[in-house]
Write a protein that holds these residues in place. Structure first.
Motif, PDB file in Angstrom:
ATOM      1  N   SER A  95      54.208  34.541  23.963  1.00 24.18           N
ATOM      2  CA  SER A  95      53.072  34.066  24.750  1.00 24.18           C
ATOM      3  C   SER A  95      51.872  34.966  24.523  1.00 24.18           C
ATOM      4  O   SER A  95      52.007  36.119  24.109  1.00 24.18           O
ATOM      5  N   PHE A  96      50.689  34.412  24.773  1.00 28.11           N
ATOM      6  CA  PHE A  96      49.431  35.132  24.641  1.00 28.11           C
ATOM      7  C   PHE A  96      48.555  34.816  25.845  1.00 28.11           C
ATOM      8  O   PHE A  96      48.535  33.680  26.319  1.00 28.11           O
ATOM      9  N   GLU A  97      47.796  35.813  26.284  1.00 27.56           N
ATOM     10  CA  GLU A  97      46.792  35.539  27.303  1.00 27.56           C
ATOM     11  C   GLU A  97      45.723  34.660  26.674  1.00 27.56           C
ATOM     12  O   GLU A  97      45.339  34.857  25.528  1.00 27.56           O
ATOM     13  N   VAL A  98      45.241  33.681  27.428  1.00 25.23           N
ATOM     14  CA  VAL A  98      44.223  32.780  26.912  1.00 25.23           C
ATOM     15  C   VAL A  98      42.909  33.544  26.821  1.00 25.23           C
ATOM     16  O   VAL A  98      42.279  33.847  27.826  1.00 25.23           O
ATOM     17  N   ALA A  99      42.533  33.911  25.591  1.00 28.91           N
ATOM     18  CA  ALA A  99      41.292  34.637  25.326  1.00 28.91           C
ATOM     19  C   ALA A  99      40.878  34.306  23.902  1.00 28.91           C
ATOM     20  O   ALA A  99      41.719  34.021  23.054  1.00 28.91           O
ATOM     21  N   HIS A 100      39.594  34.357  23.636  1.00 34.50           N
ATOM     22  CA  HIS A 100      39.073  34.073  22.301  1.00 34.50           C
ATOM     23  C   HIS A 100      38.232  35.251  21.820  1.00 34.50           C
ATOM     24  O   HIS A 100      37.008  35.227  21.893  1.00 34.50           O
ATOM     25  N   LYS A 104      49.695  25.727  28.590  1.00 39.30           N
ATOM     26  CA  LYS A 104      49.203  26.858  29.377  1.00 39.30           C
ATOM     27  C   LYS A 104      49.846  26.847  30.764  1.00 39.30           C
ATOM     28  O   LYS A 104      50.105  25.796  31.322  1.00 39.30           O
ATOM     29  N   VAL A 105      50.081  28.059  31.275  1.00 40.13           N
ATOM     30  CA  VAL A 105      50.607  28.231  32.630  1.00 40.13           C
ATOM     31  C   VAL A 105      49.876  29.395  33.291  1.00 40.13           C
ATOM     32  O   VAL A 105      49.246  30.207  32.616  1.00 40.13           O
ATOM     33  N   GLN A 106      49.997  29.457  34.603  1.00 35.01           N
ATOM     34  CA  GLN A 106      49.463  30.588  35.344  1.00 35.01           C
ATOM     35  C   GLN A 106      50.545  31.662  35.402  1.00 35.01           C
ATOM     36  O   GLN A 106      51.668  31.393  35.808  1.00 35.01           O
ATOM     37  N   PRO A 109      48.472  44.096  40.568  1.00 34.51           N
ATOM     38  CA  PRO A 109      49.725  43.321  40.561  1.00 34.51           C
ATOM     39  C   PRO A 109      49.634  42.162  41.548  1.00 34.51           C
ATOM     40  O   PRO A 109      49.107  42.300  42.649  1.00 34.51           O
ATOM     41  N   GLY A 110      50.110  41.014  41.110  1.00 32.91           N
ATOM     42  CA  GLY A 110      50.041  39.809  41.922  1.00 32.91           C
ATOM     43  C   GLY A 110      48.873  38.919  41.578  1.00 32.91           C
ATOM     44  O   GLY A 110      48.836  37.755  41.973  1.00 32.91           O
ATOM     45  N   SER A 111      47.889  39.464  40.836  1.00 36.52           N
ATOM     46  CA  SER A 111      46.766  38.613  40.424  1.00 36.52           C
ATOM     47  C   SER A 111      47.250  37.643  39.347  1.00 36.52           C
ATOM     48  O   SER A 111      48.321  37.793  38.770  1.00 36.52           O
ATOM     49  N   VAL A 112      46.432  36.642  39.083  1.00 41.30           N
ATOM     50  CA  VAL A 112      46.831  35.556  38.191  1.00 41.30           C
ATOM     51  C   VAL A 112      45.983  35.575  36.930  1.00 41.30           C
ATOM     52  O   VAL A 112      44.794  35.873  36.964  1.00 41.30           O
ATOM     53  N   LEU A 113      46.632  35.290  35.795  1.00 43.73           N
ATOM     54  CA  LEU A 113      45.897  35.077  34.548  1.00 43.73           C
ATOM     55  C   LEU A 113      46.532  33.912  33.800  1.00 43.73           C
ATOM     56  O   LEU A 113      47.683  33.574  34.017  1.00 43.73           O
ATOM     57  N   GLU A 114      45.742  33.269  32.960  1.00 41.65           N
ATOM     58  CA  GLU A 114      46.223  32.103  32.229  1.00 41.65           C
ATOM     59  C   GLU A 114      46.877  32.541  30.925  1.00 41.65           C
ATOM     60  O   GLU A 114      46.348  33.376  30.196  1.00 41.65           O
ATOM     61  N   VAL A 115      48.047  31.948  30.649  1.00 44.99           N
ATOM     62  CA  VAL A 115      48.842  32.308  29.483  1.00 44.99           C
ATOM     63  C   VAL A 115      49.219  31.038  28.730  1.00 44.99           C
ATOM     64  O   VAL A 115      49.541  30.023  29.338  1.00 44.99           O
TER      65      VAL A 115
END
Length: 140
Positions: free
Chosen positions: A105-110, A36-38, A89-95
């Motif tokens: 890649s996928f956004e970390v979500a369940h 995972k990365v930001q 734009p500029g906000s962060v999400l975990e991928v």
């Protein structure tokens, strides 16, 4: 004859639910196993909800993002998770990204719990209601 149609519809609905759930769970297993990365939100793609089930069509936003993978290479992606509000734009999400092919890649979500919580009760109520309707349907 109506009972046969009801059974075929129920089987098709169950098969569709099972297929969607398995696909979602397979994606979740990949997300759990991958590093995972930001990621930084770069914008969004705008679209509409389908308006199925007597709901109003609503605008939804799918964030686009970029992240730095191994060896400092920049990768781009689009989230499968839609949002009601336009992401900033500029906000962060975990991928989570595939270490063998970081472009995947996928956004970390369940979302499988959401799928189960919404789709299965809907089809269960619809099946019971249609079975009742078949029983009171006048045949003559």
């Amino acid at each position: 004859m109506l009972y046969i149609i009801w059974i075929v519809f129920g089987a098709a609905a169950a098969a569709t639910c099972i297929h969607s759930l398995r696909k979602t769970q397979a994606q979740e297993r990949l997300i759990d196993a991958w590093p995972k990365v930001q990621a930084t939100v770069t914008g969004s793609r705008e679209g509409w909800t389908s308006g199925v089930g007597n709901t109003n069509r609503n605008v939804r936003f799918w964030p686009t993002y970029e992240f730095t993978g191994p060896q400092g290479v920049l990768y781009f992606g689009e989230s499968e998770v839609s949002l009601v509000e336009r992401p900033v734009p500029g906000s962060v999400l975990e991928v989570a990204y595939n270490p063998e092919s970081p472009g995947e890649s996928f956004e970390v979500a369940h979302p499988s719990k959401l799928v189960l919580g919404c789709v299965i009760p809907f089809f269960a109520v619809f099946a019971v209601a249609s079975f009742w309707f078949i029983g009171v349907f006048p045949f003559g």
